[in-house]
Scaffold this active site. Sequence first.
Site, PDB file in Angstrom:
ATOM      1  N   ASP A   1      -6.602   4.496  -4.564  1.00 48.58           N
ATOM      2  CA  ASP A   1      -7.358   4.178  -3.386  1.00 48.58           C
ATOM      3  C   ASP A   1      -8.053   5.304  -3.020  1.00 48.58           C
ATOM      4  O   ASP A   1      -8.444   6.174  -3.924  1.00 48.58           O
ATOM      5  CB  ASP A   1      -6.454   3.594  -2.342  1.00 48.58           C
ATOM      6  CG  ASP A   1      -6.998   3.019  -0.993  1.00 48.58           C
ATOM      7  OD1 ASP A   1      -7.951   2.077  -1.146  1.00 48.58           O
ATOM      8  OD2 ASP A   1      -7.055   3.732   0.045  1.00 48.58           O
TER       9      ASP A   1
ATOM     10  N   LYS B   1       0.970  -1.084  -0.009  1.00 47.11           N
ATOM     11  CA  LYS B   1       0.039   0.048  -0.031  1.00 47.11           C
ATOM     12  C   LYS B   1       0.886   1.231   0.041  1.00 47.11           C
ATOM     13  O   LYS B   1       1.984   1.052   0.342  1.00 47.11           O
ATOM     14  CB  LYS B   1      -0.702   0.054   1.257  1.00 47.11           C
ATOM     15  CG  LYS B   1      -2.221   0.938   1.062  1.00 47.11           C
ATOM     16  CD  LYS B   1      -3.281   0.070   0.334  1.00 47.11           C
ATOM     17  CE  LYS B   1      -4.526   0.748   0.411  1.00 47.11           C
ATOM     18  NZ  LYS B   1      -5.652   0.016  -0.098  1.00 47.11           N
TER      19      LYS B   1
ATOM     20  N   ASN C   1     -15.907   6.628  -4.784  1.00 44.18           N
ATOM     21  CA  ASN C   1     -15.863   5.419  -5.770  1.00 44.18           C
ATOM     22  C   ASN C   1     -16.447   4.066  -5.519  1.00 44.18           C
ATOM     23  O   ASN C   1     -17.412   3.701  -6.186  1.00 44.18           O
ATOM     24  CB  ASN C   1     -14.317   5.161  -6.123  1.00 44.18           C
ATOM     25  CG  ASN C   1     -13.879   3.997  -7.008  1.00 44.18           C
ATOM     26  OD1 ASN C   1     -14.637   2.893  -6.875  1.00 44.18           O
ATOM     27  ND2 ASN C   1     -13.432   4.065  -8.231  1.00 44.18           N
TER      28      ASN C   1
HETATM   29  N1  NAI Z   1     -10.887   2.186  -4.709  1.00 53.15           N
HETATM   30  C1  NAI Z   1     -10.952   1.187  -4.642  1.00 53.15           C
HETATM   31  O1  NAI Z   1     -10.881   0.335  -5.642  1.00 53.15           O
HETATM   32  C2  NAI Z   1     -10.940   0.334  -3.139  1.00 53.15           C
HETATM   33  C3  NAI Z   1     -11.204   1.109  -2.134  1.00 53.15           C
HETATM   34  N2  NAI Z   1     -11.453   0.393  -0.899  1.00 53.15           N
HETATM   35  C4  NAI Z   1     -11.540   1.115   0.316  1.00 53.15           C
HETATM   36  O2  NAI Z   1     -12.812   1.569   0.185  1.00 53.15           O
HETATM   37  C5  NAI Z   1     -12.938   2.676   0.899  1.00 53.15           C
HETATM   38  C6  NAI Z   1     -13.317   4.020   0.191  1.00 53.15           C
HETATM   39  O3  NAI Z   1     -12.644   4.268  -1.034  1.00 53.15           O
HETATM   40  P1  NAI Z   1     -12.780   4.954  -2.156  1.00 53.15           P
HETATM   41  O4  NAI Z   1     -14.273   4.818  -2.439  1.00 53.15           O
HETATM   42  O5  NAI Z   1     -11.896   4.473  -3.286  1.00 53.15           O
HETATM   43  O6  NAI Z   1     -12.473   6.400  -1.823  1.00 53.15           O
HETATM   44  P2  NAI Z   1     -13.059   8.086  -2.293  1.00 53.15           P
HETATM   45  O7  NAI Z   1     -12.159   8.970  -1.857  1.00 53.15           O
HETATM   46  O8  NAI Z   1     -13.503   7.601  -3.660  1.00 53.15           O
HETATM   47  O9  NAI Z   1     -14.573   8.187  -1.251  1.00 53.15           O
HETATM   48  C7  NAI Z   1     -14.411   8.375   0.060  1.00 53.15           C
HETATM   49  C8  NAI Z   1     -15.653   8.576   0.379  1.00 53.15           C
HETATM   50  O10 NAI Z   1     -15.788   8.648   1.954  1.00 53.15           O
HETATM   51  C9  NAI Z   1     -16.238   9.845   2.336  1.00 53.15           C
HETATM   52  N3  NAI Z   1     -15.728   9.920   3.717  1.00 53.15           N
HETATM   53  C10 NAI Z   1     -14.689  10.272   4.290  1.00 53.15           C
HETATM   54  N4  NAI Z   1     -14.548  10.213   5.824  1.00 53.15           N
HETATM   55  C11 NAI Z   1     -16.096   9.866   5.758  1.00 53.15           C
HETATM   56  C12 NAI Z   1     -16.734   9.959   7.026  1.00 53.15           C
HETATM   57  N5  NAI Z   1     -16.178   9.964   8.168  1.00 53.15           N
HETATM   58  N6  NAI Z   1     -17.986   9.333   6.962  1.00 53.15           N
HETATM   59  C13 NAI Z   1     -18.678   9.105   6.041  1.00 53.15           C
HETATM   60  N7  NAI Z   1     -17.915   9.298   4.502  1.00 53.15           N
HETATM   61  C14 NAI Z   1     -16.890   9.753   4.671  1.00 53.15           C
HETATM   62  C15 NAI Z   1     -15.984  10.712   1.399  1.00 53.15           C
HETATM   63  O11 NAI Z   1     -16.573  11.905   1.407  1.00 53.15           O
HETATM   64  C16 NAI Z   1     -16.037   9.989   0.131  1.00 53.15           C
HETATM   65  O12 NAI Z   1     -17.111  10.217  -0.386  1.00 53.15           O
HETATM   66  C17 NAI Z   1     -11.261   2.987   1.579  1.00 53.15           C
HETATM   67  O13 NAI Z   1     -11.637   2.220   2.739  1.00 53.15           O
HETATM   68  C18 NAI Z   1     -10.789   2.198   0.442  1.00 53.15           C
HETATM   69  O14 NAI Z   1      -9.491   1.826   1.153  1.00 53.15           O
HETATM   70  C19 NAI Z   1     -11.143  -0.952  -0.930  1.00 53.15           C
HETATM   71  C20 NAI Z   1     -10.903  -1.662  -1.851  1.00 53.15           C
HETATM   72  C21 NAI Z   1     -10.513  -1.053  -3.303  1.00 53.15           C
HETATM   73  O1  AKG Z   2      -6.325  -2.579  -7.058  1.00 52.24           O
HETATM   74  C1  AKG Z   2      -5.298  -2.915  -6.516  1.00 52.24           C
HETATM   75  O2  AKG Z   2      -4.392  -3.078  -6.789  1.00 52.24           O
HETATM   76  C2  AKG Z   2      -5.575  -2.447  -5.068  1.00 52.24           C
HETATM   77  C3  AKG Z   2      -7.001  -1.753  -4.334  1.00 52.24           C
HETATM   78  C4  AKG Z   2      -6.876  -1.647  -2.940  1.00 52.24           C
HETATM   79  O3  AKG Z   2      -5.925  -0.790  -2.634  1.00 52.24           O
HETATM   80  C5  AKG Z   2      -7.744  -2.176  -1.983  1.00 52.24           C
HETATM   81  O4  AKG Z   2      -8.016  -3.308  -2.237  1.00 52.24           O
HETATM   82  O5  AKG Z   2      -7.626  -1.738  -0.727  1.00 52.24           O
END
Ligand code: NAI
Ligand code: AKG
Length: 420
Positions: A144, A104, A219
Amino acid sequence: MSESLFEQASKRLADAIAHVDISEEAIECLKFPKASLQVSIPVRMDDGSLQVFQGYRVRYNDLRGPTKGGIRFHPDVNMDEVKSLAFWMTFKCAAVSLPFGGAKGGVAVDPKQLSKFELERLSRGYINAIADFIGADVDIPAPDVQTNATIIGWMINEYSNIQRKLCPAAITGKPLAMGGSLGRESATGMGAFFAIETLMPLLGMDRHQTTVAVQGFGNVGTAIADALGKAGYRVVAVSDSRGGIYAKQGLDIPSIIRYKQSTRNFQAVYCQDSVCSIVEHETISNQDLLKLDVDILIPAALENQITEHNATEIRAKYIFEIANGPVTPSADAILERRGIQVFPDILINAGGVTVSYFEWVQNRSGLYWTLEEVNARLKQSMVNETLKIWQIAQLKQISMRTAAYVHALTRLSEAISAKS
Ligand SMILES: NC(=O)C1=CN([C@@H]2O[C@H](COP(=O)(O)OP(=O)(O)OC[C@H]3O[C@@H](n4cnc5c(N)ncnc54)[C@H](O)[C@@H]3O)[C@@H](O)[C@H]2O)C=CC1
Ligand SMILES: O=C(O)CCC(=O)C(=O)O
């Protein structure tokens, strides 16, 4: 003193070890990261000043293949968090049988405070600083929190410039025009959707009678809310960092996504839109959303959202973790006592890295797949691994989280034995 995130993450390993036949040597191999890097990234700001940002990359374990994991841009990023996220990636990739280890990365920054050009200079500067640490056969970053295809596009361009050749397989989550995969953007949400759909009949649930609350509307939060809404689940609440909305009769997720894209404020959909304003709704805080009386609660924002301080107030029947680490170990124990079942991050959010793997395979073979092919393969993998973990949980009478770690640990242990 409260436990660090990494101490909390390590507890999951300790819980699983009791249920797997694994050598002491193998356990030792998994206790610490393989390599950790902290870098300073000087960035020339638009006003001419210089700001230095702190960046991190941790390669936790490469027993099963090159290390893999996203890059996070957030003010709270630090080495302990990145190490914990890299630890989770190791178990996630093994749990869904990807030929990858875990890694990460992140930069301590609030990207919303930067102009587009500052953000580009920071993204390129980060890759410049970690270029010797990554590579298609070594360590493969991806998006991420608060990183996306545009940022990854700058990063892969910078990496290719440094190497003096195109290296598309070195980072995944790229724009399609630079070798990205169809379906990567929605992959984490779609993967979670396939896992939930697999589990629904096993839990005796009917999607048309099921209410859902989603915390986090980025996302992955938008993708899961949209997929569930389209399939007939009643998504009654969503929130982002500024708060949430709740409507008992269900929210119109496509309208909220449209509004969020144009105004960055999804609450506006119910306050301003003439079509939707007839829907009775209320605004709620993030904390209130977590305590709603719903069937399914989906934390899709950040870690440490459900802790010993609010676990006694959770009223959902099931929690599906799409964020990494949203439920702490002490909250797990309280939820288990209260009969609330938690479906763990290392399974539920594995769709993102699975399609990243597909992207890496496509880049290396030069043969690109249709969206239908990507989603069919993603579905097959999520359904298979979900069922395997469910069977382990039933057989050993353990939680789905411990079962997922047992499943991953068995594969990691096989890799350790094969090498010794
Ligand atoms: N993007 C990816 O492919 C992956 C993401 N994840 C995990 O999913 C989670 C979200 O990631 P993404 O959607 O990519 O990030 P992002 O940056 O696209 O979205 C994060 C969202 O969470 C909201 N947020 C932040 N703090 C908050 C709080 N205290 N309460 C409510 N909402 C809050 C933000 O306003 C935003 O809407 C993270 O834990 C990330 O590690 C896991 C696997 C893959
Ligand atoms: O797509 C990837 O390689 C990693 C996604 C990621 O950061 C996660 O699953 O938390």
